[in-house]
Design a protein around this motif. Structure first.
Motif, PDB file in Angstrom:
ATOM      1  N   VAL A  81      -6.224  30.030   3.094  1.00  0.00           N
ATOM      2  CA  VAL A  81      -4.950  29.973   2.391  1.00  0.00           C
ATOM      3  C   VAL A  81      -4.041  31.057   2.954  1.00  0.00           C
ATOM      4  CG1 VAL A  81      -3.763  30.093   0.186  1.00  0.00           C
ATOM      5  CG2 VAL A  81      -6.066  29.129   0.306  1.00  0.00           C
ATOM      6  N   TYR A  82      -2.822  30.670   3.256  1.00  0.00           N
ATOM      7  CA  TYR A  82      -1.868  31.552   3.929  1.00  0.00           C
ATOM      8  C   TYR A  82      -0.526  31.372   3.230  1.00  0.00           C
ATOM      9  CZ  TYR A  82       1.678  32.040   7.670  1.00  0.00           C
ATOM     10  OH  TYR A  82       2.795  32.322   8.397  1.00  0.00           O
ATOM     11  N   ALA A  83       0.109  32.484   2.863  1.00  0.00           N
ATOM     12  CA  ALA A  83       1.362  32.426   2.109  1.00  0.00           C
ATOM     13  C   ALA A  83       2.517  32.934   2.970  1.00  0.00           C
ATOM     14  CB  ALA A  83       1.249  33.261   0.837  1.00  0.00           C
ATOM     15  N   GLU A  84       3.643  32.231   2.864  1.00  0.00           N
ATOM     16  CA  GLU A  84       4.847  32.668   3.570  1.00  0.00           C
ATOM     17  C   GLU A  84       5.885  33.129   2.559  1.00  0.00           C
ATOM     18  OE1 GLU A  84       6.610  29.393   5.634  1.00  0.00           O
ATOM     19  OE2 GLU A  84       7.136  28.321   3.800  1.00  0.00           O
ATOM     20  N   GLY A  85       6.873  33.869   3.042  1.00  0.00           N
ATOM     21  CA  GLY A  85       7.947  34.311   2.166  1.00  0.00           C
ATOM     22  C   GLY A  85       7.583  35.471   1.267  1.00  0.00           C
ATOM     23  N   VAL A  86       6.599  36.284   1.660  1.00  0.00           N
ATOM     24  CA  VAL A  86       6.186  37.431   0.841  1.00  0.00           C
ATOM     25  C   VAL A  86       7.174  38.576   1.078  1.00  0.00           C
ATOM     26  CG1 VAL A  86       4.342  39.059   0.322  1.00  0.00           C
ATOM     27  CG2 VAL A  86       3.781  36.721   1.048  1.00  0.00           C
ATOM     28  N   GLU A  87       7.833  39.000  -0.001  1.00  0.00           N
ATOM     29  CA  GLU A  87       8.886  40.009   0.149  1.00  0.00           C
ATOM     30  C   GLU A  87       8.646  41.267  -0.687  1.00  0.00           C
ATOM     31  OE1 GLU A  87      12.581  38.099  -0.676  1.00  0.00           O
ATOM     32  OE2 GLU A  87      12.423  36.683   0.999  1.00  0.00           O
ATOM     33  N   THR A  88       7.733  41.211  -1.662  1.00  0.00           N
ATOM     34  CA  THR A  88       7.528  42.373  -2.538  1.00  0.00           C
ATOM     35  C   THR A  88       6.034  42.696  -2.642  1.00  0.00           C
ATOM     36  OG1 THR A  88       7.293  41.079  -4.565  1.00  0.00           O
ATOM     37  CG2 THR A  88       9.537  41.672  -3.896  1.00  0.00           C
ATOM     38  N   GLU A  89       5.765  43.942  -3.010  1.00  0.00           N
ATOM     39  CA  GLU A  89       4.385  44.360  -3.214  1.00  0.00           C
ATOM     40  C   GLU A  89       3.755  43.597  -4.375  1.00  0.00           C
ATOM     41  OE1 GLU A  89       2.533  46.236  -1.469  1.00  0.00           O
ATOM     42  OE2 GLU A  89       3.933  47.268  -0.118  1.00  0.00           O
ATOM     43  N   ALA A  90       4.559  43.286  -5.384  1.00  0.00           N
ATOM     44  CA  ALA A  90       4.036  42.552  -6.531  1.00  0.00           C
ATOM     45  C   ALA A  90       3.545  41.175  -6.113  1.00  0.00           C
ATOM     46  CB  ALA A  90       5.105  42.438  -7.621  1.00  0.00           C
ATOM     47  N   GLN A  91       4.304  40.508  -5.271  1.00  0.00           N
ATOM     48  CA  GLN A  91       3.869  39.202  -4.775  1.00  0.00           C
ATOM     49  C   GLN A  91       2.590  39.336  -3.963  1.00  0.00           C
ATOM     50  OE1 GLN A  91       7.308  38.022  -2.554  1.00  0.00           O
ATOM     51  NE2 GLN A  91       8.479  37.348  -4.374  1.00  0.00           N
ATOM     52  N   LEU A  92       2.513  40.379  -3.132  1.00  0.00           N
ATOM     53  CA  LEU A  92       1.329  40.592  -2.300  1.00  0.00           C
ATOM     54  C   LEU A  92       0.102  40.840  -3.157  1.00  0.00           C
ATOM     55  CD1 LEU A  92       0.019  40.986   0.470  1.00  0.00           C
ATOM     56  CD2 LEU A  92       0.766  43.398   0.379  1.00  0.00           C
ATOM     57  N   ASP A  93       0.243  41.686  -4.177  1.00  0.00           N
ATOM     58  CA  ASP A  93      -0.888  42.005  -5.041  1.00  0.00           C
ATOM     59  C   ASP A  93      -1.391  40.753  -5.750  1.00  0.00           C
ATOM     60  OD1 ASP A  93      -0.701  44.620  -4.272  1.00  0.00           O
ATOM     61  OD2 ASP A  93       0.435  45.267  -6.048  1.00  0.00           O
ATOM     62  N   PHE A  94      -0.466  39.946  -6.252  1.00  0.00           N
ATOM     63  CA  PHE A  94      -0.858  38.726  -6.964  1.00  0.00           C
ATOM     64  C   PHE A  94      -1.620  37.789  -6.034  1.00  0.00           C
ATOM     65  CE2 PHE A  94      -0.283  34.377  -8.268  1.00  0.00           C
ATOM     66  CZ  PHE A  94      -0.488  34.403  -9.638  1.00  0.00           C
TER      67      PHE A  94
END
Length: 817
Positions: A772-785
């Protein structure tokens, strides 16, 4: 990065729509191998030919060809291979044995050894051409039988045009295309030249037609006599625009007249002869006279010819006739007389005064012929030249003349006019289902309904097929008022044309699409004004049909800008204007694991352009295939450079594949070729596919994906945003990776459905053994989740924006440190 991906997704959606357009296009489309065996056929050609697409697959072109022999077809294929492209017309045989005319446009791609062929059914166009040629032949035959030539002089350009019969009369080779009024005068007998020139000049001053009889002088002193009639068209200001004339060779008639004078009058002629004494009392007539007038000799002898007067000519006409007879001794002209039964008819009359040895007139000999058929031929010629034979409406030629005169009139009066373009929606379907007879019945009824909706002074014309135009002049001095009135008239026409049509035993329903362009003066040329109305009509069609649209200048500007952008884009690859930007992809430890190659266009005039600004144009024009090939080649070249450098050889590089590029039969071979050419590790190349790439032809797509995986290429399911819509495709294509769409990533911070969706995607990927690979990660909160929920790789502005290769490699160095 967020904007870039969103716009790219829009571009991919546009690409899918255009793929569907190709599949549902009216033109047929093939892909064949170099021997001419069909490999791919769209539904349009299947419908044209009567075969199914499955039946056509594997057939040879010669099995469809109805014009060329198989050996000719084989030779033609070799010719196209050698020259790379061809466009020609031929005939194909349908499955039911019937034959259709087709226009073929084909290109041979030597690198793929394939032909790409577009086929258009031109059967109706051929039939229309045949009907046009038939009408032209009727016109030429009518002129030949009447020995009547026609000519037209454009007084604005000075261009003179002759009919075939006119060339024969003046004995000029038809290859001589440059005709002028001065050239015409040069053929006139020197003694008659001034008379002819004066007659024409005076007719322009008087704004009246003229008739003149004169001689033509040829080499060796040979002479012809001709009768000329001319009528001139003037604009509303009185300025002459064009003259149209008829020329009749009356040499034989003149010779007969001369023979009568020399041989003391002979009655052995088909022309009527009437002899009077010096006081104009009839003393003798011939048989043709009785046949034409209906009077027996005993009924007219001793009478004055005025007994046959029709009343159409005034006293001044006869005074001028007698003055010419007295001074010159002869008079010729057209006269309308009355037969015994009361019928009024036209005749061509020549009167000659016979003088005795003292020079005094002793007899008058009148020779005349019934020219009713000639007048009918003239009327037929006029109708063929200016009117549509089916509807009796003005044709394109007459419409253009009236529009040409309307523009300066509008300028003088400072008022607005309107041009309407309309055609009947799905008219071809009527012809195809009920036949052309019903189509003609409907066109006649359409013409009547349109005329009933406009004023007597307005012009309704048929341009051809189901295309009609309406010219409305003098609407209003205010643009808004004119627009309102034009819209009211157009809506009235639309409603009238939307009522059912009784076509013989059938009731048929149809609706129009109407485009309107307003004009005031000469601001727009004729061609531009018609183009505006035409564009508005097609906008009406695009808006759902059965509607009215006014021309919008923004529409024209957008079309022109798009055309200019497409022209520049066609040169972009050759001019080395395309660029690849790279955005880093990292793992859970934020170590670089790869990158995505993103396209940019460094336009010489517009600067750096994002994909959403030009990819839609590339999709529409099929340039996306060439551009996609360039991106794939450039990405593999970069992988080769990294491998050679030794420091970044372990990175993967993701390349987006468009549906049209993926759909090409040689796509897998092309990928294999570029891997071999650059000698790269195929595992380092990741091809990102969207659901739309595979959903159109699932079976064929699965085969291609399996072939790509056998090459060792990594595959990613891009823009995966809903579990249920894409689950079926995931099971079939067996990709290596699921890429979570940036829109889902942007919504996870707020909790709710997007967060639940991420968890569902991760669970599904785990069950299917996919990364699973996510694009559009812009914040640490998104990364942590994403980390907490099992995501394994990331891409977004949090780690780096898309940058040129130099900046990207610098960024990698910092991340690796």
């Amino acid at each position: 990065m967020g904007l870039d991906i969103t716009e790219r997704n829009k571009a991919l959606a546009v690409l899918e729509r255009h793929k569907l357009v190709l599949e549902t296009a009216l033109d047929g489309f093939w892909v064949t191998d170099e021997r001419g065996f069909l490999e791919e056929v769209n539904e349009a050609y299947a419908g044209m030919s009567g075969y199914t697409a499955q039946e056509l697959a594997g057939m040879h072109i010669s099995q469809l060809e109805a014009q060329e022999r198989p050996e000719d077809t084989k030779a033609h294929i070799e010719t196209i291979i050698s020259q790379g492209y061809d466009r020609f017309e031929t005939r194909h045989r349908r499955k039911d044995g019937s034959v259709m005319d087709v226009e073929i446009s084909t290109s041979f791609m030597p690198e793929h050894r394939k032909f790409f062929v577009f086929c258009r059914d031109i059967t109706q166009r051929k039939l229309a051409d045949l009907e046009l040629r038939h009408n032209q032949e009727l016109l030429i035959e009518a002129q030949r039988l009447g020995r009547l030539g026609s000519w037209e002089l454009d007084l604005l350009s000075g261009e003179l045009r002759w009919s075939d019969e006119n060339y024969r009369i003046f004995e000029v080779d038809p290859v001589v295309k440059t005709l002028t009024y001065e050239m015409f005068l040069g053929t006139v007998h020197p003694d008659d030249r001034d008379k002819v020139d004066r007659a024409y000049s005076q007719s322009l001053l008087d704004r009246q037609p003229y008739d003149v009889v004169h001689r033509l002088l040829f080499a060796g002193g040979r002479i012809k006599w001709v009768h000329e009639h001319c009528d001139t068209v003037f604009d509303v200001s009185g300025k002459p625009l064009r003259s149209v004339g008829m020329t009749q060779d009356i040499t034989e008639q003149k010779l007969n007249e001369e023979a009568l004078r020399v041989a003391a009058i002979t009655f052995e002629t088909h022309d009527a002869i009437m002899i009077t004494d010096a006081e104009a009392n009839i003393i003798r007539v011939n048989r043709a006279f009785s046949e034409i007038t209906g009077y027996l000799p005993e009924e007219v002898l001793g009478q004055n010819p005025r007994m046959m007067n029709s009343g159409r000519h005034d006293r001044a006409f006869y005074i001028e006739m007698w003055q010419q007879l007295t001074h010159i001794g002869t008079w010729s002209g057209e006269v309308w007389d009355r037969r015994k039964n009361g019928e009024v008819y036209p005749k061509w009359l020549t009167i000659t005064a016979i003088r005795d040895e003292r020079g005094e007139t002793s007899r008058y000999v009148a020779i005349f012929s019934d020219i009713t058929e000639r007048k009918q031929a003239e009327e037929e010629i006029r109708n063929l030249a200016f009117y549509d034979p089916l509807t009796s409406l003005p044709n394109r030629r007459l419409f253009m003349e009236r529009l040409r005169a309307a523009l300066p009139a509008s300028a003088r009066h400072r008022d607005y006019g309107a041009v309407m373009f309309l055609d009947m929606d799905k008219f071809k379907l009527l012809n195809d289902t009920l036949g052309h007879h019903c189509g003609d019945l409907m066109l006649v009824e359409v013409a009547k309904r349109i005329k009933s909706c406009v004023r007597e002074m307005d012009t309704v014309a048929r341009l051809g097929g189901d295309e009609f135009t309406v010219l409305i002049e003098g609407m209003a001095n205010d643009e808004q008022d004119a627009s309102r009135k034009a819209g009211t008239v157009a809506e009235k026409i639309r409603e009238a044309l939307a009522h059912p049509y009784r076509l013989g035993e059938h009731e048929y329903h149809s609706t129009p699409s109407i485009g309107i362009a307003l004009f005031q003066g000469n601001a727009d040329t004729l061609d531009m004004l018609l183009k505006h109305a035409d564009m508005a009509m097609y906008q009406a069609k695009g808006g759902g049909r059965n509607t009215v649209r006014f021309f919008d200048p923004v529409m024209q500007g957008n079309a022109e800008r798009r055309d200019a952008l497409e022209s520049d884009l066609r040169l972009a690859v050759g001019r080395n204007e395309l660029r690849l930007y790279y955005q880093v992809q990292v793992d859970n430890e934020q170590h670089p694991v790869g990158a995505e190659a993103l396209l940019r266009w460094e336009h010489p005039g517009r600067g750096m352009m994002m994909p959403d600004q030009f990819i839609p144009v590339a999709e529409e024009s099929a340039l996306i295939v060439e551009i996609g090939n360039w991106v794939l080649d450039e990405a593999c070249a970069q992988l080769a450079r990294w491998h050679a450098a030794g420091q970044m050889g372990g990175l993967t590089l993701a390349v987006n594949v468009s549906p049209r590029q993926f759909a090409r039969p040689d796509f897998v071979a092309q990928v294999a070729d570029v891997i071999e050419r650059y000698r790269i590790d195929p595992a380092r190349l990741k091809l990102e596919l969207t659901e739309s790439v595979v959903s159109g032809d699932l079976v064929g797509s699965v085969d291609k994906i399996r072939a790509l995986r056998s090459l060792g290429v990594s595959l990613s399911m891009d823009d995966f945003d809903t579990v249920y819509s894409s689950l079926y495709y995931l099971k079939q294509v067996a990709s290596d990776q699921i890429k979570i769409h940036r829109d889902v990533v942007q919504g996870i911070a707020s909790g709710g459905s997007d967060a639940q969706l991420v968890q569902a995607i991760v669970d599904l990927a785990t069950d299917m053994h996919l990364d699973v690979y996510a694009e559009g990660v812009e914040t640490e909160a998104q990364l942590d989740f994403l980390k907490q929920h099992g995501c394994m790789a990331y891409q977004g502005y949090l780690f780096g924006k898309p940058v040129p290769i130099g900046e990207f490699e610098e960024l990698l160095g910092k991340l690796q440190e």
